[in-house]
Write an enzyme that holds these catalytic residues in place. Sequence first.
Site, PDB file in Angstrom:
ATOM      1  N   GLY C 286       0.804  -1.219   0.000  1.00  0.00           N
ATOM      2  CA  GLY C 286       0.000   0.000   0.000  1.00  0.00           C
ATOM      3  C   GLY C 286       0.834   1.265   0.000  1.00  0.00           C
ATOM      4  O   GLY C 286       2.017   1.263   0.336  1.00  0.00           O
ATOM      5  N   GLU C 289      -1.301   6.126   2.901  1.00  0.00           N
ATOM      6  CA  GLU C 289      -0.834   6.953   4.011  1.00  0.00           C
ATOM      7  C   GLU C 289       0.633   7.359   3.872  1.00  0.00           C
ATOM      8  O   GLU C 289       0.966   8.529   4.075  1.00  0.00           O
ATOM      9  CB  GLU C 289      -1.100   6.238   5.335  1.00  0.00           C
ATOM     10  CG  GLU C 289      -2.591   6.098   5.589  1.00  0.00           C
ATOM     11  CD  GLU C 289      -2.880   5.255   6.807  1.00  0.00           C
ATOM     12  OE1 GLU C 289      -2.995   5.833   7.895  1.00  0.00           O
ATOM     13  OE2 GLU C 289      -2.988   4.026   6.668  1.00  0.00           O
TER      14      GLU C 289
END
Lengths: 154, 421, 333
Positions: C286, C289
């Site tokens: 990912g 963030e």
Amino acid sequence: MMVIECIVNDKKYVLEVDPQERLLDVLRNHLGLLGTKEGCGEGECGACTVILDGKTVNSCLVLAGQAHNSVITTIEGVGNRQSPHPVQKAFVEVGAVQCGFCTPGMVLSAKNLLDKNPHPSDEEIGVALSGNLCRCTGYDKILRAVKLAAEEGK
Amino acid sequence: MKTEVVGSRALREDSWGKVFGQTKFPADVNLPNQIYGVVVRSPHPHARILNINSEEAMKLEGVAVVLTANDVPHNSHGVLFRDQPVIADYVRMVGDPVAVVGGETMEIAREAAERIRVDYEILPAIFDPEEAMKPEVPPLHPELQSTNVLYHLPIRRGSMEEGWAKADVVVEQVYKTQHVDHAFLQPEAVLAYLDERGHMVVQTATQYAHYDRGEIAHALGFRYSQVQVKTLAVGGAFGGREDISLQIIAALLALKTQRPVKMENTREESFYSHSKRHPMTMYYKTGAAKDGKLVAMQAKIIGDAGAYSSWSINVLRKSAVHATGPYEIPNVEIDSFAVFTNNPYTGAMRGFGAAQTVLAYESQMDLLAKKLGISPLEIRLRNCFQVGSITATGQELTSSVPLDQCLAKIAPYFRREVETP
Amino acid sequence: MKKRGIGLGCAWYGTGYGNGFPDVSSAFVEIHDDGSATVLTGAVDVGQGSNSIFAQIAAEELGLRAEDICVNTADTDVTPDSGTSAATRQTYNTGNAVLKAVRQAKSRLLIYAAREFSCPTPEGIELKSGYIGVKGDPSRRMILGDMVFKARLNGERLISAESSTARSTPVDLTTGQGAPYWPYSFGCQAAEVEVDTETGKVKVLKVIAVHDVGKALNPTQVEGQIAGGVTQGIGYALLEELELQKGMIKNPAFSSYLIPTALDVPKIEAYFVEEAEESGPYGAKGLGEPAMLPTVAAVINAIDDAVGVRITSLPATPEKILQALAEKKEELG
């Protein structure tokens, strides 16, 4: 109540409205044009941008009465799947759309800029879009998309 | 592995609907005969509700219902602990919902909300986490903790004595971060109704439909199988749509009135109805040897959880685990704390506790580099994690640790002189 | 006077719920009679584009185009629970669940096709460009939809339900020792700023961002996450602050709570490093963030590089910078 006449997306309307009503509510609630979004209600975010008599306005700050005898373009009046506006096509191709809540307002601000100034500088694009907030994209792809749309218009 | 579609710049299918303004966000769906819900929120940060008088509100034509704490079958929700009331009878922050009005139009509902009189017994409030964590301060959630310290995570590795003994330079500094709002563009909105099956349907924008379903079912006393949460287009989230905002209240109004219910926050209401990023105070002391290697680090991190726990335990855990930065430090002592106060509650936001500590550990790196007379790039290259590195929690990084490759890619920008205007 | 400086920031980020909490994503898949397919999963697309990523994964496995895949998500009457769209976990975790589910749904088709083509093992069958056939033998292939239709007439059902769970163990509450997250994402950014010593205003001129993504499943979306993260990072570093007075928010409006506009963003150059994470779908991890983390540090370090003051509390407002400059002047006497 008062009666206003206006042309919205090339269609003429005669509407009975409360003069204190916002143009945003007239578009969303009377005409069902839900592509115009409300993000702040105080003219800061630009999600409710429409083109009124050739100028982009925040429709949350325009009273219904002020829209009398005006010509309005909302996102529903700009392009469609068969024939997208170059700005819309560029937004999709460049990846300028994330959550999409700011997108209708952004597209209208960009379209209006290119209508008036088909070959804007980076600075001019930034200024034209500075009234439209976006929290997802960081504006980078949006600015690139407007530039691409301008280039393709050449 | 050679791939064709994966790794390509495939276009997003949803972007077409968005550029034409066709995409439905929760504010864009309506049902015939719907009523509009408006929340009355507390102006006080800490108070007990003595009485709520809704007589004047009910006199207004077009007011369908006024609900208070007593009307909620199971009055709690929360991601880790159900410590947050759906409608409060005891207020822990400004903005806690204390009553909800359902009216025939949004205007009527808003006017009725203003006519509701709430008598509060105002209680002493505390806003500074370092004050709040003192053992003599009464706890805001005695059911969870006997003090306002919701969570303390110590991380211990190596020997501090040995670490400091090896340190040729030491930098000590306090860092502070602020409350931040997610400021997603689309304010919270919900359409809730009982459908022909008698199921509660809630159409909304959320980060986690299945969590919302569980909280709605719990509060209303429904089976999960009788609650449908259908996620419409989500206008940005960034952590701010993790906790429940209007979902349960709208469903409760629909249940009590047996009519569809529409709710839509103004921007101001939105600021009060979701969490915030944790402000943190971070006390850092970091030591390095002459060769530029980090040898010791001590950090104390205090995060303001605000009025409810939300994700605070996980956030302060993440702060602690990431407190060293992506660097090997053999001797470490970290303590992180999540502390209740009467400030707006804090929860998930992009970066989730690791967004605060980066200010501290990366500032320390530059300050140490200056003391050592090496470049900011150099000190990072000498300490950064690689495959096989051990973190402060003793975890071995077994694969895909290419920070050195990232630094190599950025290095050319630090080799040239900055242009002067 | 306007002075320029450049700053560096590095960051790391453990993705997933972490700390041993069951981090599970699930997906249902059905391959239709014409070869197209539907993916059902609880993962919410909050705007980041996860639906497109799932379509790409399914298309890759079936030898189709992304637009041949219907992705329906986040309706609790229809889709299985896939956890929250947070913790930078959907591409990795739900991506893995979708990948497993598609492979499961097509496994019966591979067996069936192997029989049809008299191929000794299902591993010898491939799905590519809308066709199904024997690897390396263009003479033995068929339009995918035709094979699916045939298989279904013969009683095969190409449906599946799969889950994927991320790796994580709880940390010890007295020593903090444990392996709380997996995988970790890394990144670094350089920010070039211009500080006006008269007004204290900081303008970020340029950000170079390099992030570790394992494998970029869609480079456009990677760049989009990076630019969005950088811009939120700039807001966090320089502009945004909720003003509280006894718990009351004094600036609950976009006129007083300022977020970056198109004029506040610098030139952003986004790069990524692909070193496959073996547990991720196609090696991916990912990015959501991590993209915003290094920005704050890069900007604050760049301010110091430009004017020699260390700002230790966010946001770095003009007032704080002017005060720091004044203190520095006093020190130098």
